[in-house]
Design an enzyme around this catalytic site. Structure first.
Site, short mmCIF file in Angstrom:
data_model
loop_
_atom_site.label_atom_id
_atom_site.label_comp_id
_atom_site.label_asym_id
_atom_site.label_seq_id
_atom_site.Cartn_x
_atom_site.Cartn_y
_atom_site.Cartn_z
CB SER A 76 26.96 19.81 -23.23
OG SER A 76 27.18 18.44 -22.95
CE LYS A 84 28.38 21.87 -20.59
NZ LYS A 84 29.57 21.55 -19.83
CG HIS A 129 24.51 18.81 -19.14
ND1 HIS A 129 25.85 18.48 -19.21
CD2 HIS A 129 23.93 18.20 -20.21
CE1 HIS A 129 26.08 17.72 -20.25
NE2 HIS A 129 24.93 17.54 -20.88
CG ASN A 130 28.98 19.41 -16.97
OD1 ASN A 130 28.23 19.41 -17.95
ND2 ASN A 130 30.21 19.87 -17.02
CD GLU A 170 29.02 14.61 -18.65
OE1 GLU A 170 30.26 14.51 -18.53
OE2 GLU A 170 28.48 15.53 -19.30
#
Length: 530
Positions: A178, A232, A235-236, A239
């Site tokens: 990222s 990940k 995480h996204n 986000e």
């Protein structure tokens, strides 16, 4: 295993654009660039007898090129390969000119140039392209060699690939990366997971290239099989939530308080000096200040339809599958879906009526409340994200280090913020922390700002400004803190019309059915969780 010569034949590989071929006699077109191009040509056709590259990277799009240059900056020799061979030559002659980066014109040549255990990183489109390259690599690898998928692959694919390759004697790593193109070039957040035996071999490369916060690399081993890509993905998803939360505060400032873009930028500038300090707050400030060629805010000329690549949707679907209420990410995804209905919204704006209430309070005081509401909702968003990872770890028997994950997100990545340091401290103080909201710091932080949070949402509702993520965060918080929810009535309704049974508070685990009307039978439906 490669058994043929590591020196490719002229017939196997077409000459680079630097040279012209006349019956296999190579002549230079321009004496002025003879030395440079001959050197580049030699990089392909005269590899050293001993493999010289520390890692190979397949995929020369922006992320791939920048990560290669990042590895090179930290002293590692990288061998670059791309399905379109001309991109390799162009990269070596331009962006990688003057570096130690070498190139390959085939998968076989790439593998021949790698030190053992070979380490090959894929930065290609998720899906079949990853599987295709894995199949091409296998014949040229030996047991113990490592394949790394650095793209945005869906974690079930990574679980499958890890198991399949381990059965064949290879090691596989799914590494979430990222930070965008700038992060890839100067220091991303890297989240590797998969075959544990691979970590000691890739650790020096990845941790050297990763961003650093307080001297610590934003990269550490996440866990087994697909855990790296799972983290990940979450995480996204977070986000998505962060971006939507910020967009809602912008909407309130613009449509509710009628602030100018200069005034809004100043608010985000001030927020970025305190608890909300983060990359996304920083770039929002910069976007609001950016003027077009006519001196007007460019952001207002951008069509209000948000795209998405799927990782937020994956997070929301996975949360539903696991029964974890990650409501904020779900609302963020649906908000993007709603934005895509632009033509319908234009027609609706001429038909559907909203309130006429205008804000009449003190703007400065309200902006302070707005910042506190954003902070509170952000706490809930991360609490939900860590709840989801905790459940996934349990389901997949992963051993996740939650404090380490927070550290990996503190720098390099899109959601990097000072706030993540607090999360790292929470899990450092209590590695078995059941929920982030139970940490004393976050418990007290929300208690202090909840009145402001409620005031902001109440005012937004009265003004007719949508706040899907700010509101769902508060609804989650209120639902989570209630010992009793109205689900008792809901379960009674299910039993009334479908004989789905229920439990009594004083007899948990015992499922009962009631003949509510006197006309029903005593047979009940089976009990299960879908």
């Amino acid at each position: 295993m490669v058994t043929s010569s590591r020196i490719p034949s002229l017939q196997s590989h077409p000459p680079t654009p630097s040279l012209e071929s006349h019956n296999h006699v190579y002549t230079l077109r321009s004496p002025q660039i003879a030395s440079e191009r001959l050197s580049n040509f030699a990089r392909h056709l005269s590899p050293t007898a001993t493999p010289s590259a520390d890692i190979g990277l397949i995929g020369l799009a922006v992320m791939g090129q920048n990560l290669i240059l990042n590895f090179n900056d930290h002293g590692f020799v990288v061998c670059a390969y791309n399905r379109t061979i001309s991109k390799v030559d162009h990269f070596l002659e331009n962006e990688a000119k003057g570096t130690r980066v070498i190139g390959a014109h085939s998968v076989q040549e790439l593998c021949a140039k790698l030190k053992r255990p070979r380490k090959v990183m894929l930065l290609v489109k998720a899906g079949s392209a990853v599987d295709d390259f894995i199949e091409k690599l296998i014949p040229h690898l030996e047991k113990g060699d490592i394949i790394i998928d650095g793209g945005n692959s869906h974690f079930p694919d990574t679980i499958r690939r890890t198991k399949n390759l381990e059965e064949k004697g290879f090691l596989f790593v799914g590494a979430g990366v990222s930070g965008g193109e700038e992060g890839a070039r100067y220091g991303p957040s890297i989240m590797p997971g998969g075959s544990p035996a691979a970590w000691e071999h890739i650790k020096p490369i990845f941790q050297a290239a990763a961003a650093r916060v307080d001297g610590e690399p934003c990269c550490d081993w996440v866990g087994e099989t697909g855990s790296g890509h799972y983290v990940k993905m979450v995480h996204n998803g977070i986000e998505y939530g962060d971006m939507q939360l910020i967009s809602e505060t912008y909407h309130i400032m613009k449509s509710g308080l009628n602030l100018s873009h200069k005034e809004m930028a100043e608010v985000f500038e001030a927020w970025n000096q305190g608890d909300l300090n983060s990359y996304l707050i920083e770039i929002t400030r910069d976007i609001l200040r950016f003027k077009d060629e006519h001196g007007q805010p460019l952001v207002e000329r951008i069509r209000d339809t948000a795209g998405q690549k799927g990782t937020g949707k994956w997070t929301a679907i996975d949360a539903l599958d696991r029964g974890i209420p990650v409501t904020l990410v779900g609302e963020a995804v649906f908000s993007r879906c709603l934005s895509a209905l632009k033509d319908e919204r234009v027609r609706a704006s001429k038909i559907l009526h909203g309130p006429t209430t205008k804000f009449t309070g003190d703007k400065k005081s309200f902006l302070n409340q707005l910042g506190q509401a954003l902070y509170a909702a952000k706490i809930v968003s991360y609490a939900q994200g860590f709840m989801l990872m905790r459940q996934a770890a349990k389901d997949n028997e992963w051993h996740l280090n939650y404090g380490g994950i927070a550290l990996m997100w503190r720098g390099g990545c899109i959601i990097r913020s000072v706030f993540l340091g607090r999360i790292k401290e929470a899990y450092h103080n209590n590695p078995k922390l059941e929920n982030l909201l139970f940490d004393p710091f976050f418990t007290e932080a929300i208690a202090k700002v909840q009145d402001s949070w409620r005031a902001v949402i109440a005012n937004a509702i009265l003004m007719g400004i949508p706040t899907p993520t700010l509101s769902t965060a508060l609804n989650f918080y209120d639902g989570f803190r209630h010992e009793m929810l109205p689900a008792n009535l809901l379960q009674a309704q299910r039993d009334y019309f479908g004989a789905h049974t229920y439990e009594l508070l004083d007899k948990p685990g015992t499922w009962l059915h009631t003949n509510w009307t006197g006309r029903g039978g005593n047979v009940h439906s089976s009990t299960y969780q879908a």
